[in-house]
Enzyme design. Structure first.
Site, PDB file in Angstrom:
ATOM      1  N   LYS A 104     -10.554  -1.220  10.183  1.00 13.05           N
ATOM      2  CA  LYS A 104     -11.903  -0.676  10.005  1.00 13.05           C
ATOM      3  C   LYS A 104     -12.952  -1.719   9.648  1.00 13.05           C
ATOM      4  CE  LYS A 104     -11.532   0.271   5.056  1.00 13.05           C
ATOM      5  NZ  LYS A 104     -11.751   1.248   3.979  1.00 13.05           N
ATOM      6  N   ASN A 116       0.825  -1.207   0.000  1.00 13.90           N
ATOM      7  CA  ASN A 116       0.000   0.000   0.000  1.00 13.90           C
ATOM      8  C   ASN A 116       0.861   1.261   0.000  1.00 13.90           C
ATOM      9  OD1 ASN A 116      -2.315  -1.513  -0.001  1.00 13.90           O
ATOM     10  ND2 ASN A 116      -2.704  -1.305   2.193  1.00 13.90           N
ATOM     11  N   LYS A 121     -19.707   4.522  12.912  1.00 15.40           N
ATOM     12  CA  LYS A 121     -19.885   3.315  13.736  1.00 15.40           C
ATOM     13  C   LYS A 121     -19.524   3.547  15.203  1.00 15.40           C
ATOM     14  CE  LYS A 121     -19.246   0.241   9.794  1.00 15.40           C
ATOM     15  NZ  LYS A 121     -19.343   1.340   8.801  1.00 15.40           N
ATOM     16  N   SER A 163     -14.287   2.405  -1.358  1.00 17.15           N
ATOM     17  CA  SER A 163     -13.121   2.157  -0.517  1.00 17.15           C
ATOM     18  C   SER A 163     -12.855   0.664  -0.429  1.00 17.15           C
ATOM     19  CB  SER A 163     -13.343   2.728   0.883  1.00 17.15           C
ATOM     20  OG  SER A 163     -14.395   2.056   1.535  1.00 17.15           O
ATOM     21  N   ASN A 216     -19.728   5.742   5.339  1.00 13.34           N
ATOM     22  CA  ASN A 216     -19.070   5.001   4.266  1.00 13.34           C
ATOM     23  C   ASN A 216     -18.703   5.926   3.107  1.00 13.34           C
ATOM     24  OD1 ASN A 216     -20.974   3.222   5.780  1.00 13.34           O
ATOM     25  ND2 ASN A 216     -19.946   1.652   4.572  1.00 13.34           N
ATOM     26  N   ARG A 242     -24.377  -9.728  10.026  1.00 10.26           N
ATOM     27  CA  ARG A 242     -23.174 -10.303  10.629  1.00 10.26           C
ATOM     28  C   ARG A 242     -23.036  -9.806  12.066  1.00 10.26           C
ATOM     29  NH1 ARG A 242     -19.296  -8.130   5.941  1.00 10.26           N
ATOM     30  NH2 ARG A 242     -20.528  -6.298   6.500  1.00 10.26           N
TER      31      ARG A 242
END
Length: 593
Positions: free
Chosen positions: A358, A315, A400, A440, A436, A527
């Site tokens: 994240k 990255n 979140k 991404s 969001n 989930r």
């Protein structure tokens, strides 16, 4: 010579007129031969030439009337074929009327020749018109597609010219006027007619349109309606013009981001530039989706030096290939001694902390790692920024963190609390919370794209689940804008627009791929730790700023000595969930309720 052979509207019209004159002579003569069993009496020679000149005059005039001389040869389509039939009916009908009034001029004249020639002319002229289209579609790898141009602008003519030069695999058969283009209705651009938007569906059917190209950017609300109408008539391939650099343009697929992204109208680029220009900026998590875009923006706005930190080699390498003069540092923010050495070495003026784990499911299964990276790593960055006199520290947070239902959200809430309550001395510390971002890494859009390309199904956890979305560059610009107006101690909230149902997003993406009848949406269930909807504000007591997209949340008081002890206990605790709940009492982990 090349210039002479280059096609133009005049040359194309002249070519077809000349060829039609010759073909009409040939078919008229063949009609005489068939009528007289291939032996034409000499007495009929005078009527032959008179009949030919009168008939061909009607035919050429009718072909002009129905715009048959203005078509592009290789783009000949069904509607053009219908116009040729109409032109023939008009021409031969006109000839019959003329003959009835002036029959004495033609004597002797075999009237059945007109019927024979009508069919011969249709066959030969029709065959000529379809020949190039047939050749292209039979022997070329990519057949060109009948295309609708949306909007009238300077780009409209450019697209048509590109099609004429074989630069694109699309041929414009019609143009639709949008919004302020109404005055252009019924006009022609490079011989392509401009139609009213109201007749869109009928136009698509008549012209057998398979694709559409946007000639200029369209407001998002209008764009969504337009795409829905096109999808409803099976036009799923929609292109738009995208600028490459400062001059070059190319056609790109219309993306889901173009349809769903919220575009803030109060971005203050001058303010961002004045904040960034000439400063030494350290960015943690610089290889991630947010960190890398912030790095690009800081480079764009003239940072004097960029120190990019990430614990992922690849990255870091990728963003380093884009920003060649950046100082790349491969290190982990949880390693305080190494980070402290970096601070002393570079003395950054601004620090933007985007390093975090994240992904909710991964953090749920690895709470120890999530706590260490997100809590300890952020605490290290905050402490060292204060100790080294950093002018401004920006902490990237998340929606979140509001009434968290998962480990990731709870860890981010703790970092907000620490940033708000620590004695920052001379360092202005600000946390920025947003939802969001579109596209991404690990987000639903790349996942849905992969599932669609693999043939489906597209998996959504729950039919009612919603999320906020914003384009990454615009979210990052707003982050920098909040940093510019921050005074220290604030928790900023970015307005992410209206939440979007994930199932609607999935269905729209399937439609954009043109696979509505092939791919199903399957619901897999929420989930662990996943919310049906995300919140950006803890309560209604937020403070407005001069920018409509940026709010300030009411600060939450937490005794800093107690918070430090609680964080220390959290880092040592075996049961991370219970320790998190002690600091963040509103944390309700879904699978433990």
């Amino acid at each position: 010579m090349t210039l002479f052979l280059r096609p133009t509207s005049f040359k194309r019209t002249l070519f077809f007129v000349c060829v039609d004159l010759l073909l009409s002579l040939g078919t008229f003569y063949l009609a005489y031969l068939l009528r007289f069993n291939f032996h034409i009496p000499e007495s009929f020679s005078q009527s032959f030439w008179l009949g030919y000149f009168v008939l061909v005059s009607f035919k050429v005039a009718a072909m002009f009337w129905f715009k048959s001389y203005f078509i592009i040869w290789r783009f000949f389509g069904f509607s053009d074929a219908k116009n040729i039939i109409k032109a023939h009916l008009l021409a031969y009908g006109g000839f019959v009327v003329f003959y009835l009034f002036f029959s004495s001029w033609f004597q002797p004249f075999p009237r059945s020749v007109i019927i024979i020639d009508f069919f011969l002319s249709l066959i030969f002229i029709g065959a000529l018109r379809t020949s190039k289209r047939f050749w292209n579609e039979s022997f070329k790898t990519h057949a060109v597609k009948p295309t609708l141009l949306l909007g009238v602008s300077s780009k409209t003519g450019t697209i048509i010219q590109s099609a004429l030069k074989n630069e694109i695999d699309y041929y414009p058969v019609a143009i639709v006027a949008l919004g302020e283009d109404e005055s252009a209705k019924n006009a022609y651009i490079n011989n392509v007619k401009v139609y009213d938007l109201d007749g869109l569906e009928k136009l698509v059917e008549e012209k057998q349109i398979k694709a559409a190209i946007l000639a200029y950017p369209v407001p998002q609300s209008e764009l969504r309606k337009l795409v829905e109408r096109l999808n409803a008539v099976d036009v799923n391939e929609i292109k738009q013009i995208k600028l490459l650099g400062s001059e070059h343009e190319k056609l790109e697929d219309l993306s889901i981001e173009d349809l769903l992204a919220r575009h803030p109208k109060d971005l203050d680029l001058d303010l961002i530039a004045s904040f960034i220009k000439g400063k030494s900026i350290l960015i943690t998590g610089a290889g991630g989706s947010i960190g890398s875009e912030i790095a690009r923006q800081c480079d764009r706005f003239g940072a004097s030096s960029l120190i990019l930190v990430d614990n992922g080699e690849y990255n870091l390498y990728q963003i380093g290939e884009e920003i060649l003069d950046a100082d790349l540092r491969l290190l982990d923010v949880t390693h305080r001694e190494v980070l402290e050495k970096l601070y002393r070495e570079i003395s950054p003026q601004v620090v933007i902390h985007a390093a975090a784990y994240k992904h909710v499911p991964i953090c749920e299964h690895n709470p120890n790692a999530a706590v260490e990276n997100n809590v300890l790593g952020t605490k290290n960055v905050i402490d060292l920024s204060i100790a080294n006199g950093v002018e401004k520290l920006v902490i990237i947070s998340t929606d979140k963190a509001v009434r968290p239902t998962n480990v990731m959200g709870a860890t981010k809430r703790i970092t907000e609390l620490y940033a708000q309550n620590i004695d920052s001395v001379n360092t202005e510390i600000v946390a920025v919370r947003f939802g969001n971002v579109l596209g991404s890494s690990g987000s639903v859009i790349p996942k849905f794209k992969q599932q669609i390309e693999e043939g489906g199904p597209v998996t959504v956890t729950h039919p009612e689940i919603t999320r906020y979305f914003m384009l990454i560059p615009e979210a990052c610009q707003l982050v920098l804008q909040t940093a510019a107006i921050a005074k220290g101690g604030e928790l900023f909230i970015l307005d992410m627009g209206e939440p979007i149902k994930i199932v609607d997003l999935a269905k729209q993406m399937i439609r954009l791929y043109g696979k509505e009848d092939e791919i199903d949406v399957v619901f897999t269930g929420l989930r662990p730790g996943e919310k049906l909807y995300e919140e950006l504000l803890i309560d209604e007591s937020e403070q407005k700023t001069k920018y409509s997209s940026i709010f300030i949340a009411k600060p939450t008081q937490y005794d800093i000595v107690k918070l430090m002890r609680d964080i220390e206990a959290l880092l040592k605790a075996e049961d991370k969930v219970s320790a998190l709940r002690k600091i963040v009492p509103e944390f309700t982990r879904k699978d433990l309720i």
